[in-house]
Scaffold this motif. Structure first.
Motif, PDB file in Angstrom:
ATOM      1  N   SER A  37      -1.353  -2.594  -0.538  1.00 54.31           N
ATOM      2  CA  SER A  37      -2.225  -2.707  -1.706  1.00 54.31           C
ATOM      3  C   SER A  37      -2.124  -4.124  -2.257  1.00 54.31           C
ATOM      4  CB  SER A  37      -1.779  -1.700  -2.777  1.00 54.31           C
ATOM      5  OG  SER A  37      -2.573  -1.827  -3.934  1.00 54.31           O
ATOM      6  N   SER A  42      -9.993  -4.999   0.774  1.00 56.27           N
ATOM      7  CA  SER A  42     -11.313  -4.696   0.215  1.00 56.27           C
ATOM      8  C   SER A  42     -12.121  -5.964  -0.025  1.00 56.27           C
ATOM      9  CB  SER A  42     -11.169  -3.908  -1.093  1.00 56.27           C
ATOM     10  OG  SER A  42     -10.597  -2.639  -0.856  1.00 56.27           O
ATOM     11  N   ASP A  65     -10.515   3.540  -1.769  1.00 56.30           N
ATOM     12  CA  ASP A  65     -10.584   3.972  -3.168  1.00 56.30           C
ATOM     13  C   ASP A  65     -11.888   4.711  -3.450  1.00 56.30           C
ATOM     14  OD1 ASP A  65      -8.115   2.951  -3.705  1.00 56.30           O
ATOM     15  OD2 ASP A  65      -8.810   1.315  -4.999  1.00 56.30           O
ATOM     16  N   ASN A  66     -12.999   4.158  -2.972  1.00 57.79           N
ATOM     17  CA  ASN A  66     -14.294   4.798  -3.215  1.00 57.79           C
ATOM     18  C   ASN A  66     -14.339   6.201  -2.631  1.00 57.79           C
ATOM     19  OD1 ASN A  66     -15.048   2.418  -4.409  1.00 57.79           O
ATOM     20  ND2 ASN A  66     -16.427   1.753  -2.778  1.00 57.79           N
ATOM     21  N   ARG A  68     -11.849   8.206  -2.077  1.00 60.42           N
ATOM     22  CA  ARG A  68     -10.979   9.121  -2.828  1.00 60.42           C
ATOM     23  C   ARG A  68     -11.650   9.613  -4.111  1.00 60.42           C
ATOM     24  NH1 ARG A  68      -5.722  10.306  -1.972  1.00 60.42           N
ATOM     25  NH2 ARG A  68      -4.606   9.294  -0.274  1.00 60.42           N
ATOM     26  N   LYS A 145      -4.590  -4.137  -9.741  1.00 61.54           N
ATOM     27  CA  LYS A 145      -4.800  -2.870 -10.442  1.00 61.54           C
ATOM     28  C   LYS A 145      -3.605  -2.479 -11.307  1.00 61.54           C
ATOM     29  CE  LYS A 145      -7.236  -1.358  -6.286  1.00 61.54           C
ATOM     30  NZ  LYS A 145      -7.168  -0.402  -5.155  1.00 61.54           N
TER      31      LYS A 145
END
Length: 208
Positions: A37, A42, A65-66, A68, A145
């Motif tokens: 991460s 991405s 992420d999208n 999930r 994040k």
């Protein structure tokens, strides 16, 4: 007891993958971006998608992420759930490749066994493993994040690199060190690699 697989059958399209590729003017494959991460997976996938779009290529990003938030909603972060998450992304990517797209999957994919299984689901030369290498110290410094901070404080459990393992790829097709190579340079490397594999034309624009 009748198995679910006994009740269903694969229905082939009347339009072949090869016909779609010919119509698009380029091949189809999946570039699977794996890494910690914050390593830049991405970001790199998004910039490559833009570059491919400007070449009139059919491409799409499948971001971990999208997915999930929709298709894989409800899956946790145990090893079993992570493996199921990756399996679903892989099956989605396989459909996109069959549709003639250059597919860009960006997901941590921490386990070697899952990546090896993914490879078996694609045809020869269709699966391109891209290891986005970045030291965990740098990933923590970036921490876009705020996840590493939460993982260190115990707010997040089973976090890759902190309380859950990341098994670095043994033999990826490409390894990009995001600490040393800029995003623009990385996109150039990826485009040249796709050309060398015959997925993109050697010169000029793909598609119509």
């Amino acid at each position: 007891m009748q198995l679910e697989s006994d009740r269903v059958a694969w229905h082939s399209s009347k339009v072949s993958k090869q016909s779609r590729q010919l119509s698009n003017g380029h091949g189809s494959c999946v570039l699977w971006f794996t890494g910690l991460s914050g390593s830049g997976k991405s970001t790199l996938a998004a910039e490559l998608e833009l570059a491919l779009h400007e070449l009139n290529c059919k491409s799409y990003v499948l971001d971990g992420d999208n997915l999930r938030l929709g298709l894989n909603r409800g899956l946790g972060f145990s090893q079993a759930d992570r493996s199921e998450n990756i399996r679903r992304i892989g099956e989605t990517a396989r459909l996109f490749v069959d549709a003639g797209f250059i597919t860009l999957a960006a997901a941590i994919t921490p386990y070697q066994a899952d990546r090896e299984l993914l490879r078996t689901r694609f045809g020869q030369d269709e699966f391109i493993e891209v290891y986005v290498r970045c030291a965990i110290e740098e990933c923590e410094r970036r921490d876009p994040k705020g996840l590493y901070r939460k993982a260190r404080s115990g707010e997040i459990r089973q976090f890759t690199g902190i309380s859950a393992p990341y098994e670095a790829p043994r033999h990826p097709e490409l390894e990009i060190n995001s600490e040393k190579v800029t995003v623009a340079e990385s996109v150039s490397i990826l485009l040249n690699y796709l050309r060398s594999r015959g997925c993109l034309p050697a010169e000029g624009k793909a598609g119509g």
